[in-house]
Design an enzyme around this catalytic site. Structure first.
Site, PDB file in Angstrom:
ATOM      1  N   ASN A 200     -74.596  44.082  16.791  1.00 48.83           N
ATOM      2  CA  ASN A 200     -73.286  44.549  17.268  1.00 48.83           C
ATOM      3  C   ASN A 200     -73.284  44.520  18.793  1.00 48.83           C
ATOM      4  O   ASN A 200     -74.284  44.188  19.422  1.00 48.83           O
ATOM      5  CB  ASN A 200     -72.956  45.938  16.708  1.00 48.83           C
ATOM      6  CG  ASN A 200     -73.972  46.977  17.134  1.00 48.83           C
ATOM      7  OD1 ASN A 200     -74.108  47.258  18.316  1.00 48.83           O
ATOM      8  ND2 ASN A 200     -74.708  47.535  16.178  1.00 48.83           N
ATOM      9  N   LYS A 329     -66.957  62.994  10.914  1.00 53.27           N
ATOM     10  CA  LYS A 329     -68.342  62.519  11.037  1.00 53.27           C
ATOM     11  C   LYS A 329     -69.258  63.669  11.424  1.00 53.27           C
ATOM     12  O   LYS A 329     -70.378  63.762  10.936  1.00 53.27           O
ATOM     13  CB  LYS A 329     -68.444  61.429  12.117  1.00 53.27           C
ATOM     14  CG  LYS A 329     -67.994  60.081  11.636  1.00 53.27           C
ATOM     15  CD  LYS A 329     -68.157  59.041  12.724  1.00 53.27           C
ATOM     16  CE  LYS A 329     -67.345  57.819  12.368  1.00 53.27           C
ATOM     17  NZ  LYS A 329     -67.358  56.800  13.398  1.00 53.27           N
TER      18      LYS A 329
HETATM   19  O1  C5P Z   1     -70.588  56.811  10.936  1.00 48.59           O
HETATM   20  P1  C5P Z   1     -70.748  56.080  12.226  1.00 48.59           P
HETATM   21  O2  C5P Z   1     -71.766  54.962  12.158  1.00 48.59           O
HETATM   22  O3  C5P Z   1     -69.474  55.646  12.873  1.00 48.59           O
HETATM   23  O4  C5P Z   1     -71.337  57.214  13.203  1.00 48.59           O
HETATM   24  C1  C5P Z   1     -71.827  56.945  14.473  1.00 48.59           C
HETATM   25  C2  C5P Z   1     -72.914  57.931  14.783  1.00 48.59           C
HETATM   26  O5  C5P Z   1     -73.849  57.977  13.713  1.00 48.59           O
HETATM   27  C3  C5P Z   1     -73.725  57.580  15.995  1.00 48.59           C
HETATM   28  O6  C5P Z   1     -74.229  58.772  16.565  1.00 48.59           O
HETATM   29  C4  C5P Z   1     -74.856  56.750  15.397  1.00 48.59           C
HETATM   30  O7  C5P Z   1     -75.995  56.756  16.243  1.00 48.59           O
HETATM   31  C5  C5P Z   1     -75.107  57.486  14.115  1.00 48.59           C
HETATM   32  N1  C5P Z   1     -75.613  56.674  13.006  1.00 48.59           N
HETATM   33  C6  C5P Z   1     -76.892  56.918  12.536  1.00 48.59           C
HETATM   34  N2  C5P Z   1     -77.404  56.227  11.487  1.00 48.59           N
HETATM   35  C7  C5P Z   1     -76.660  55.282  10.879  1.00 48.59           C
HETATM   36  C8  C5P Z   1     -75.336  55.035  11.313  1.00 48.59           C
HETATM   37  C9  C5P Z   1     -74.851  55.745  12.392  1.00 48.59           C
HETATM   38  O8  C5P Z   1     -77.575  57.774  13.104  1.00 48.59           O
HETATM   39  N3  C5P Z   1     -77.195  54.621   9.860  1.00 48.59           N
END
Ligand code: C5P
Length: 392
Positions: A200, A329
């Site tokens: 990404n 979230k």
């Molecule tokens: O749910 P989403 O991916 O949008 O949330 C973003 C947050 O969750 C960020 O803090 C990211 O570092 C964390 N995250 C995580 N593990 C994942 C996906 C996202 O810690 N597998």
């Protein structure tokens, strides 16, 4: 505690530099005060002489090689107040008085601190901000400026940090001294086959800036980063490099326990089932099967012992949905705070600036658009206050 070169700029906050000098000397530092011509109009070299037992230097021509002698055998350098002019001269390597000449003669590796103090409009001016970015990029650590009333009668970011805070930072006794922090940064790469990955656009700028700000506040920081094109942030105790979400999770859990966890990485939410051999063109477009990755923030929030402060980031492209989704979230992951940011032209993922809203489950605090280092600095300040209050 060794010698500290204290460069005093020509601002009204120079009177507070006298107190900084006194506190440093009280902590056992050998303070070497140097005044710019402007500073010498606000405070007298005699004041420093009385406070730290060494008269302040001001004149480049008074003594041959004084600038070299002043810059040798230093534990740290502190510029306070760092006026807009003094920072501009530092940023561009000018050496037209004793203060700037001595600063230029400081060997690499000696930590340099600057405590900016000026009118809020001067601080916000793009010229000042460009100079600040140059200095930060060169490893100069900023303490402050604070938000509040300034001597010119205006309010905003520009007040010099309080002498106790400056002294603690220079002495390595920042507000997060004795605390441990784990920070994730950058993107993750999920293998499709041995040569291809799904990635990404995260640059790691925000996560690296958070790691740096927490370290500057005295925390022992472990940075777990996906693949980024950034130098390791200064002051960070350990950098662990990973590629995939699964590796990041492993490295984070391994780095616990910690007092603070900040999940600033853009972690892949799905990973393709990787093929052992390279997928060949002749096979036609492959269809990928995905599995959901484990949520690192949720895993940390559920770990025993749990960090006292767990911070997630939430990036969204839809302004309307930003705050409700971020709030969701925060709750779903069990985080204490969520930093919500909109991804758009010039801000958020891949950009140097960020416009964020900090949500703690009760309040939503929107911060103006600013450099990611400033977002990090504010977050570190808030984290320090949170830990202090929760210990009280
Ligand atoms: O749910 P989403 O991916 O949008 O949330 C973003 C947050 O969750 C960020 O803090 C990211 O570092 C964390 N995250 C995580 N593990 C994942 C996906 C996202 O810690 N597998």
């Amino acid at each position: 505690m060794g010698a500290v070169l204290l460069v005093v700029g020509g601002g009204v906050a120079a009177y507070k530099a006298c107190e900084v000098a006194r506190l440093l000397a009280k902590a056992g530092a050998q303070v070497r005060p140097v005044l710019t011509h402007g500073a010498a109009r606000f405070v007298s070299p005699m004041t420093f002489g009385s406070l730290v037992g060494a008269g302040a230097h001001a004149d480049l021509w008074a003594q041959p090689m004084a600038h070299i002698d002043l810059a040798r055998g230093l534990h740290a350098v502190l510029v306070a107040p760092a006026t807009a002019d003094l920072m501009a001269r530092m940023a561009h390597g000018l050496a037209d008085d004793l203060a700037t000449t001595a600063l230029l003669a400081v060997p690499g590796g000696v930590p340099v601190w600057a405590a900016p103090a000026m009118n809020p409009a001067m601080w916000a001016h793009p010229a000042t901000q460009a100079n600040v970015a140059l200095l930060k990029g060169r490893g100069v650590r900023l303490v402050g400026p604070d938000d509040g009333a300034t001597a010119c009668g205006e309010a905003g970011l520009g007040r010099m940090a309080e002498p106790e805070v400056i002294t603690a930072a220079v002495l390595g006794r920042g507000p997060l001294a004795g605390r441990r922090a784990v920070v994730t940064s950058g993107p993750t790469w999920e293998a499709v086959d041995p040569v291809r990955v799904l990635a990404n656009r995260s640059s790691g700028m925000q996560g690296h800036a958070v790691a740096r700000a927490l370290a500057a506040a005295g925390a022992q920081v472990v940075l777990v980063t996906g693949p980024v094109a950034l130098a390791d942030p200064p002051g960070v105790a350990e950098v662990r490099r990973v590629e995939s979400a699964q590796q990041m999770l492993g490295a984070v859990l391994d780095a616990l326990p910690a007092d603070i966890f900040v999940g600033a990485a853009a972690v892949a939410d799905w990973a393709p089932e990787a093929r052992a051999d390279k997928v060949h063109k002749a096979e036609g477009p492959p269809s990928l099967r995905f599995t959901q990755t484990l949520d690192i923030v949720a895993a940390v929030a559920g770990a025993q012992p749990r960090p006292a402060l767990v911070v997630a980031f939430a990036a969204e492209t839809d302004a309307q949905a930003l705050l409700p989704r971020a709030a969701q979230k925060r709750a779903a992951k069990g985080a204490d705070w969520v930093v919500a940011n909109l991804v758009g032209p010039g801000v958020g993922i891949g950009a140097a600036r960020n416009a964020v809203t900090l949500m703690d489950g009760r309040d939503a605090e929107s911060w103006p658009e600013m450099d990611k280092h400033d977002v990090a600095q504010r977050l570190a300040d808030k984290a320090a206050r949170f830990l202090k209050d929760s210990a009280a």
